[in-house]
Structure formats: structure tokens, C-alpha cells
Scaffold this active site. Structure first.
Site, PDB file in Angstrom:
ATOM      1  CG  HIS A 151      -1.695  -1.247   1.414  1.00 39.30           C
ATOM      2  ND1 HIS A 151      -2.908  -1.519   0.810  1.00 39.30           N
ATOM      3  CD2 HIS A 151      -1.380  -2.365   2.119  1.00 39.30           C
ATOM      4  CE1 HIS A 151      -3.315  -2.725   1.163  1.00 39.30           C
ATOM      5  NE2 HIS A 151      -2.397  -3.269   1.945  1.00 39.30           N
ATOM      6  CB  SER A 272      12.444  22.721 -15.602  1.00 38.71           C
ATOM      7  OG  SER A 272      11.757  23.933 -15.745  1.00 38.71           O
TER       8      SER A 272
END
Ligand code: ARG
Length: 492
Positions: A151, A272
Site C-alpha cells: 500500500h 526544466s
């Protein structure tokens, strides 16, 4: 003059020809279609249907087809382009015999299988390369403890080696699947002609052997209408891409500042255009996305064959580029995954410091159950209470256990349990925890070593299977070209 439409049909509307033709997707089929024509012509000559001189002229023309054969879209597809070229080169008497006893339907199914088998071997090799990298990394990081997750929550201590080897096991299963499906791909439809074969005494086995196939697709209707070989290949590739996307996803997560478990090499990252501090794991992102493309190809293929009546329908033409797409995306993803993994750095300190002692809770509970004679479910509750105490007080789990086990067990299990500091540490210090594991396949260094050894053996077995299949194909090609050369040189 249009060699097909002749006096039957007037010329096609240009937009119809473009819409229904496959020239744009047929480039990978050029080489196999040439070989199929050669094998078929050798067979026709051998069985007395074509004069030796005509066969020689056809073979010569076929040999003259360049690798970068320019195809005319008005001629519908690669098959008609090659036939037109041969008729043009060898003349109508010889070249006009090229399609005696065969059809585009058996020819295209055969050619797709020939490309697919090469691609399968190439992909299997790329899978093996990624396995090699994963096994090497598994070996190198066999003892680096880290949190194992369920999980996406810290669950139990494992090691980085154990985790990477889990990815490798999935990958090796996919390699095996791919090699098993090769058998069904490498079967020859030639001789089926359109669907019902021909009235000539053709030799299907001869053509099959000459083209390096291991068996015939015997039923001639099945031979031209079945594409399960392509769907099976795409299914295996979709599975492989699903597994690869899981690894890609973890590389992306692990590269985040929150995890900082790993860093990809600059060569496989980008930055970026506005945020100069960024290092983006773009290769992993594209692999994750290419999995979606592979699923899409499979879905398109399955939808396309669903409820198609037998035998050949032109719909099948649209399935072929889906197969190329799925093979090409999988191959590129594997090649990049191998390179990215081989140059990645893992952060030992971060991995180790992320495993808190609470991830040994499950093992503490089973230890208490077995050593102290308490039902596991009760021991689970005792340890759960201690875990809550640790979470609420922010005090380290092993310290809470040392301080409060006696009280908690007395209250919950109605039995006072105490453990020595050594017992607690052996269970809760992650490195000793993994060392205590004895079950097969568990994260203990001993088991990891055993698995590495077994996987290496399996890998070399698979490598030799791929090499054998490749050399069988190369041998068939050599004997085909030898036979072509002999007949052409008047030597037969
Ligand atoms: N271009 C076709 C394909 O890729 C070849 C077979 C065409 N057969 C036909 N009967 N029109 O499937």
C-alpha cells in the site's frame, strides 16, 4: 497498365487507393516478401511449373530489389510493388509467373511472421540484457536494507538486492513467455494461397524449410485468417511493458526528494525550461507511457479480429502496424531501461535510515506467538498496541517494546511476556531481521545469493536458446541464397 485491375476494373480513386493501401506500413515486409518469392519460385521450378530460365530471370530480378525499395502507393502494397518490379525487370513471360500458386493472403501472413520472429529474438535479447543489469545490481546491493512496501506504506525490512531481483523475476518470466510464443509465430502459411490452396502440386514443406520455419500452419483457411500469433506476441509485450512500467514508476518515485533513494545519470534525465534546479527522470516517464501504447496496440488488435468472418479480410492489414508499434516501443523501452539502470546511483544512507524498527512488528508478533505460547492474533493485538504508543509518543518502536511489552501483554493477552534486549534487537534491527529469515526466497543474504545463482543459470540458458534460434534462421537464409545462386547461375 495496372497489373491487377486489368480489364476487370477501371482505375481506383486516388483517395480510395491511399485509404486502402498499406505501402506506408509495409517497409518492414520488403525483405521477407523478397525471400518468400524466391523460395516459392525455387519450388515452382523444382516441381516443373516454371521453366528454369524464367525462374532464373525472376530470381535475378528479386535479388536486384534494393534494401530501400521505393514503393508506389498506386500499387496498393509491397506485394504488388515487388511483383510489378519483377515483371518490369524479367519481362512478362517470366515475371508473370511470380504469383502462380500463391496469393497476397498467404504471402502477407508469412512475411509478418518472419518479421515478428526476428523482433521477438531481438526483444528477448534486450530483456536478457536488462536481467543481466538487474542481477548485477542485486548482487551489489544484496545487503542494503530498505523498507519493503505494501500500500506504499513501510511494511517489512527487505534489501535493495531482494527488491531488484523481484523485478528481474517478473522480467525473466516474460522472456520465457516470449520465447514460448516464438514457436507459434514461427509457422509457415505459404501454400494456402487465397484460402483454399491451388490445384498445382506445390511443396509446402519445401517452402517452409527454405524460409526457416519450424512448422506449417496446416489448414489453409486458418493459415490466411489467423493473427493470434501477432495478438499473442502483443499480449506478452503488453505484460512485459506493464512490469517495466512498475519499475519505471519506482525509479520516478525514488528520484523524488521525498524518497531520494536513487538518482538517474544525467544522460537519462532532463531539466526544466524555467526551473533550473530540476532533474527530471524523463526516460522512466516515457517508459511508463509506452506501456499504455503497448496496451492500446493489443486492444486495437483484439477489437479488430473480434467477430471477423473467415478467412482473409482487409481489416487484418491494419493489425500489422500495431504489431510493429508494440515491438518497437517495447524494444526501445527495454534498451533504455537497461542503460538507465546500469548508470543509476542508489543512496545507501537514505535507504537504510528509512527503515524504522517498527517495520519488524510482524516478526515481533510471530516471535511472541511462538516463543511465548500466545495465539498469533492476540500477539498481533499486543504489538499493535505498542505500535500505536510509538506513533502517538513519537518514541522509537524498539524502545517502546522494551518498556511496555510486559504491561501490554499482561493487559491484552492475560499473560506477562518479556523479551531481552538482544531478542528485541535481533527482531527489530533491520539488518538482523533480514538475516534471521530462513524461508526460500526471503530477503536473507543467503537466499538472495541462491536466487542470484539460479537466475544467472536461467539467463544463460535463455541466451543460448535465442542464439540457437538466430543461427537456425541465419542457416536457412544461407541455404536459400545458395539455392537461388545455383539456379540463377544455371548450376542446378
Ligand atoms: N496489404 C495486404 C495486407 O497487409 C496484403 C493482402 C491483401 N489481400 C487482398 N486480398 N487484398 O494484409
Amino acid at each position: 497498365m495496372d497489373i491487377l485491375r486489368g480489364e476487370r476494373l477501371s482505375g481506383p480513386a486516388p483517395e480510395s487507393a491511399e485509404f486502402t493501401g498499406s505501402v506506408a506500413d509495409d517497409a518492414p515486409l520488403i525483405a521477407p516478401v523478397v525471400k518468400i518469392n524466391m523460395a516459392h519460385m525455387l519450388m515452382l521450378e523444382k516441381n516443373g511449373y516454371v521453366k528454369t530460365s524464367d525462374a532464373a530471370a525472376c530470381l535475378k530480378a528479386l535479388k536486384a530489389i534494393p534494401k530501400k525499395f521505393k514503393m508506389d502507393a498506386n500499387l496498393e502494397d509491397v506485394h504488388m510493388n515487388i511483383e510489378a518490379f519483377v515483371i518490369d525487370r524479367a519481362g512478362g513471360d517470366a515475371g508473370g509467373q511470380l504469383n502462380l500458386g500463391k496469393s497476397r493472403n498467404d504471402q502477407v501472413a508469412t512475411a509478418i511472421r518472419m518479421v515478428a520472429r526476428d523482433k521477438i529474438l531481438e526483444i528477448a535479447k534486450a530483456m536478457e540484457e536488462v536481467s543481466r543489469v538487474l542481477i548485477t545490481l542485486g548482487k551489489k546491493h544484496a545487503n542494503w536494507v530498505m523498507p519493503g512496501y505494501t500500500h506504499l506504506q513501510h511494511a517489512q525490512p527487505v534489501t535493495l538486492g531482494h527488491h531488484l531481483l523481484a523485478h528481474n523475476d517478473a522480467l525473466q518470466r516474460n522472456t520465457k513467455r516470449l520465447l514460448q510464443c516464438y514457436e507459434r509465430v514461427n509457422a509457415c502459411p505459404m501454400g494456402a494461397a487465397a484460402l483454399g490452396s491451388v490445384v498445382l502440386t506445390i511443396d509446402r514443406d519445401y517452402v517452409c524449410n527454405m524460409l526457416g520455419f519450424e512448422s506449417l500452419v496446416e489448414n489453409t483457411i486458418d493459415a490466411v485468417s489467423s493473427r493470434d500469433f501477432a495478438l499473442e506476441t502483443m499480449s506478452v509485450l503488453a505484460l512485459a511493458m506493464a512490469d517495466l512500467s512498475k519499475l519505471a514508476e519506482e525509479i520516478i518515485l525514488w528520484s523524488s526528494s521525498e524518497f531520494s533513494f536513487a538518482e538517474v545519470a544525467d544522460e537519462y534525465a532532463s531539466t526544466s525550461s524555467i526551473m533550473p534546479q530540476k532533474k527530471n527522470p524523463v526516460v522512466a516517464e516515457m517508459i511508463r507511457s509506452r506501456a499504455a501504447m503497448a496496451f492500446g496496440d493489443l486492444m486495437a488488435g483484439l477489437s479488430l479480429v473480434k467477430a471477423l468472418p473467415l478467412s482473409y479480410n482487409l481489416d487484418l492489414q491494419d493489425l500489422t502496424p500495431r504489431l510493429w508499434d508494440s515491438c518497437n516501443n517495447t524494444l526501445a523501452s527495454l534498451e533504455l531501461m537497461g542503460k538507465m539502470l546500469a548508470t543509476m546511483k542508489f543512496n545507501k544512507e537514505r535507504l537504510e535510515s528509512s527503515v524504522e524498527t517498527a517495520v519488524g512488528a510482524a516478526d515481533l508478533a510471530s516471535y511472541i506467538a511462538v516463543k511465548k505460547g500466545i495465539p498469533f492474533r492476540t500477539a498481533h493485538r499486543v504489538v499493535g498496541a505498542l505500535a500505536k504508543k510509538s506513533a502517538d509518543s513519537k518514541e522509537e518502536f524498539s524502545k517502546i517494546v522494551a518498556k511496555h511489552l510486559r504491561e501490554a501483554s499482561k493487559r491484552i493477552a492475560k499473560k506477562e511476556v518479556s523479551l531481552t534486549k538482544e531478542e528485541i534487537n535481533a527482531l527489530l534491527i533491520p539488518s538482523s531481521n533480514v538475516n534471521r529469515k530462513v524461508a526460500k526466497g526471503s530477503p536473507s543474504p543467503r537466499e538472495i545469493q541462491k536466487m542470484i545463482h539460479a537466475r544467472q543459470e536461467e539467463l544463460s540458458e535463455m541466451t543460448s536458446i535465442v542464439a540457437k534460434k538466430k543461427s537456425a534462421l541465419a542457416k536457412a537464409e544461407t541455404s536459400l541464397m545458395l539455392a537461388v545462386g545455383k539456379l540463377e547461375g544455371g548450376e542446378k
